[in-house]
Design an enzyme around this catalytic site. Sequence first.
Site, PDB file in Angstrom:
ATOM      1  N   THR A  13       0.824  -1.213   0.000  1.00  0.00           N
ATOM      2  CA  THR A  13       0.000   0.000   0.000  1.00  0.00           C
ATOM      3  C   THR A  13       0.858   1.263   0.000  1.00  0.00           C
ATOM      4  O   THR A  13       0.676   2.162  -0.826  1.00  0.00           O
ATOM      5  CB  THR A  13      -0.889  -0.008   1.270  1.00  0.00           C
ATOM      6  OG1 THR A  13      -1.588  -1.242   1.307  1.00  0.00           O
ATOM      7  CG2 THR A  13      -1.878   1.129   1.268  1.00  0.00           C
ATOM      8  N   LYS A  44       7.947 -10.020  -3.051  1.00  0.00           N
ATOM      9  CA  LYS A  44       7.940 -11.467  -2.749  1.00  0.00           C
ATOM     10  C   LYS A  44       7.643 -12.260  -4.015  1.00  0.00           C
ATOM     11  O   LYS A  44       8.250 -13.268  -4.291  1.00  0.00           O
ATOM     12  CB  LYS A  44       6.828 -11.745  -1.724  1.00  0.00           C
ATOM     13  CG  LYS A  44       7.352 -11.884  -0.301  1.00  0.00           C
ATOM     14  CD  LYS A  44       6.297 -12.573   0.558  1.00  0.00           C
ATOM     15  CE  LYS A  44       6.093 -11.768   1.813  1.00  0.00           C
ATOM     16  NZ  LYS A  44       4.794 -11.677   2.345  1.00  0.00           N
ATOM     17  N   LYS A 103       7.676   2.204  11.987  1.00  0.00           N
ATOM     18  CA  LYS A 103       7.825   2.682  13.386  1.00  0.00           C
ATOM     19  C   LYS A 103       8.239   1.582  14.339  1.00  0.00           C
ATOM     20  O   LYS A 103       9.016   1.822  15.266  1.00  0.00           O
ATOM     21  CB  LYS A 103       6.536   3.340  13.884  1.00  0.00           C
ATOM     22  CG  LYS A 103       5.287   2.508  13.667  1.00  0.00           C
ATOM     23  CD  LYS A 103       4.619   2.897  12.398  1.00  0.00           C
ATOM     24  CE  LYS A 103       3.768   1.789  11.832  1.00  0.00           C
ATOM     25  NZ  LYS A 103       3.054   2.194  10.653  1.00  0.00           N
ATOM     26  N   VAL A 131       5.309   8.038  11.493  1.00  0.00           N
ATOM     27  CA  VAL A 131       4.337   8.540  12.480  1.00  0.00           C
ATOM     28  C   VAL A 131       3.413   9.541  11.801  1.00  0.00           C
ATOM     29  O   VAL A 131       3.869  10.486  11.148  1.00  0.00           O
ATOM     30  CB  VAL A 131       5.039   9.241  13.679  1.00  0.00           C
ATOM     31  CG1 VAL A 131       4.016   9.618  14.748  1.00  0.00           C
ATOM     32  CG2 VAL A 131       6.126   8.361  14.280  1.00  0.00           C
ATOM     33  N   GLY A 133       1.246   9.158   9.258  1.00  0.00           N
ATOM     34  CA  GLY A 133       0.968   9.026   7.817  1.00  0.00           C
ATOM     35  C   GLY A 133       1.466  10.223   7.022  1.00  0.00           C
ATOM     36  O   GLY A 133       2.661  10.462   6.909  1.00  0.00           O
ATOM     37  N   GLY A 186      -6.903  -0.668   3.757  1.00  0.00           N
ATOM     38  CA  GLY A 186      -5.432  -0.577   3.724  1.00  0.00           C
ATOM     39  C   GLY A 186      -4.840   0.244   4.861  1.00  0.00           C
ATOM     40  O   GLY A 186      -3.689   0.639   4.797  1.00  0.00           O
ATOM     41  N   GLU A 189      -2.118  -2.619   9.926  1.00  0.00           N
ATOM     42  CA  GLU A 189      -0.859  -3.338   9.755  1.00  0.00           C
ATOM     43  C   GLU A 189      -1.201  -4.764   9.323  1.00  0.00           C
ATOM     44  O   GLU A 189      -2.328  -5.236   9.534  1.00  0.00           O
ATOM     45  CB  GLU A 189      -0.101  -3.392  11.091  1.00  0.00           C
ATOM     46  CG  GLU A 189       0.286  -2.032  11.641  1.00  0.00           C
ATOM     47  CD  GLU A 189       1.198  -1.254  10.705  1.00  0.00           C
ATOM     48  OE1 GLU A 189       2.203  -1.802  10.244  1.00  0.00           O
ATOM     49  OE2 GLU A 189       0.894  -0.086  10.432  1.00  0.00           O
ATOM     50  N   ASP A 200       1.330  -0.312  17.912  1.00  0.00           N
ATOM     51  CA  ASP A 200       1.707   0.663  16.880  1.00  0.00           C
ATOM     52  C   ASP A 200       1.722   2.078  17.480  1.00  0.00           C
ATOM     53  O   ASP A 200       2.684   2.836  17.295  1.00  0.00           O
ATOM     54  CB  ASP A 200       0.694   0.561  15.718  1.00  0.00           C
ATOM     55  CG  ASP A 200       0.940   1.586  14.637  1.00  0.00           C
ATOM     56  OD1 ASP A 200       1.857   1.383  13.819  1.00  0.00           O
ATOM     57  OD2 ASP A 200       0.217   2.600  14.617  1.00  0.00           O
ATOM     58  N   LYS A 204       4.985   4.717  18.114  1.00  0.00           N
ATOM     59  CA  LYS A 204       4.957   6.116  17.673  1.00  0.00           C
ATOM     60  C   LYS A 204       5.149   7.059  18.856  1.00  0.00           C
ATOM     61  O   LYS A 204       5.830   8.083  18.735  1.00  0.00           O
ATOM     62  CB  LYS A 204       3.634   6.402  16.952  1.00  0.00           C
ATOM     63  CG  LYS A 204       3.526   5.655  15.617  1.00  0.00           C
ATOM     64  CD  LYS A 204       2.093   5.673  15.098  1.00  0.00           C
ATOM     65  CE  LYS A 204       1.988   5.053  13.710  1.00  0.00           C
ATOM     66  NZ  LYS A 204       0.600   4.838  13.281  1.00  0.00           N
TER      67      LYS A 204
HETATM   68  N1  HSE Z   1      -1.575   0.867  10.862  1.00  0.00           N
HETATM   69  C1  HSE Z   1      -1.175   2.217  11.014  1.00  0.00           C
HETATM   70  C2  HSE Z   1      -2.372   3.036  11.435  1.00  0.00           C
HETATM   71  C3  HSE Z   1      -0.634   2.704   9.708  1.00  0.00           C
HETATM   72  O1  HSE Z   1      -3.489   2.540  11.320  1.00  0.00           O
HETATM   73  O2  HSE Z   1      -2.217   4.166  11.901  1.00  0.00           O
HETATM   74  C4  HSE Z   1      -0.010   4.050   9.765  1.00  0.00           C
HETATM   75  O3  HSE Z   1       1.059   4.082  10.654  1.00  0.00           O
END
Ligand code: HSE
Length: 339
Positions: A13, A44, A103, A131, A133, A186, A189, A200, A204
């Site tokens: 993505t 891959k 991160k 951090v 986006g 999308g 993670e 996550d 951050k």
């Molecule tokens: N999975 C993370 C989120 C992606 O939803 O914030 C962006 O860091």
Amino acid sequence: MKKINIGFVGAGTVGMGAIKILETKKKDFNSMGIDFEVHKVCVKDKSKERAIPAGCELVTDWKNIVEDPNIDVVVEVMGGTGIATEVVMSALKNNKAVVTANKALIADNFAELLETLARPEAPFFGFEAAVGGGIPMISTFQIQMRADLVTEVSGILNGTTNYMLSKMSAEGMSYEAVLKEAQDLGFAESDPTADVGGYDARSKTVILAQLAYGVLLDENKVFRQGIDRVETIDFEYAQLMGKTIKLLGVSQQTKPGEVTAFVSPMAVPNDKGVGQIHGATNVVSIKSQFQQETLLVGEGAGSLPTGTSIVSDLVRMAKADQSSAFAQPKEQRFTADFE
Ligand code: HSE
């Protein structure tokens, strides 16, 4: 024209978002004297159809990128902390510039990264995409906030869980249905535990604390509670108090070098501040001595927003930006780990 050959490790993505932006803005970058070329992309499965630029070579071994003398910058967007760590650390050791959205990798290998990047000849290391986006959050700390004294950083740092909590609150949707939606969009993670478990947001929070106060928190000691135990009924109780529930990452410097931090769902007023930030949007409030409060709000996840941050780092690298990636490490006392 300065030619910059890029090697992407990963084409999911975020990687494909960045590649699309590089193509779309090619002429603009040329007019700035920069010619970005996506030289190689490591994937891959080579047989999968994807929109990669003409002339770009697809490879399946990341070493083919990290060890290629023609590649100037390695963009790590494969995620995870296994092979991705090898990719990033070996690229830096080979003196290649690195741009990453990872991160978890940074938070897990913080001490080694700080040491590697402290060398005077260390290459560029960009992590704006790691951090917030597409929000210019990292550079705000690296540049603007260096002129100030930050005392508190708090906010919504995970788009997936904010999307989920917003939908659960507004539409009474079930946890499972809304997680599936976030994954399809999308945001999530590859392993959703990182999002819903608050890991996550904790990575951050630890990264922002290093940039804000120059302290390196041991992420395993930062209290973490995810949203996996939040139920629809919790929103009904919150509503009775005029509140909603948001997953917040918070760090505070109580005295120079003394920092507390945590990640937890919190009941917040639903008609102001973070309570008004919905969907995959992220927000961070930075409290500081001279500026009082700065709010940064924007798209915290997704292909093009996060891709923008990858590309902005590539521009900084191409323009030989010398601002150091991390804050000068300071002596630290971790006053409350909520264990
Ligand atoms: N999975 C993370 C989120 C992606 O939803 O914030 C962006 O860091």
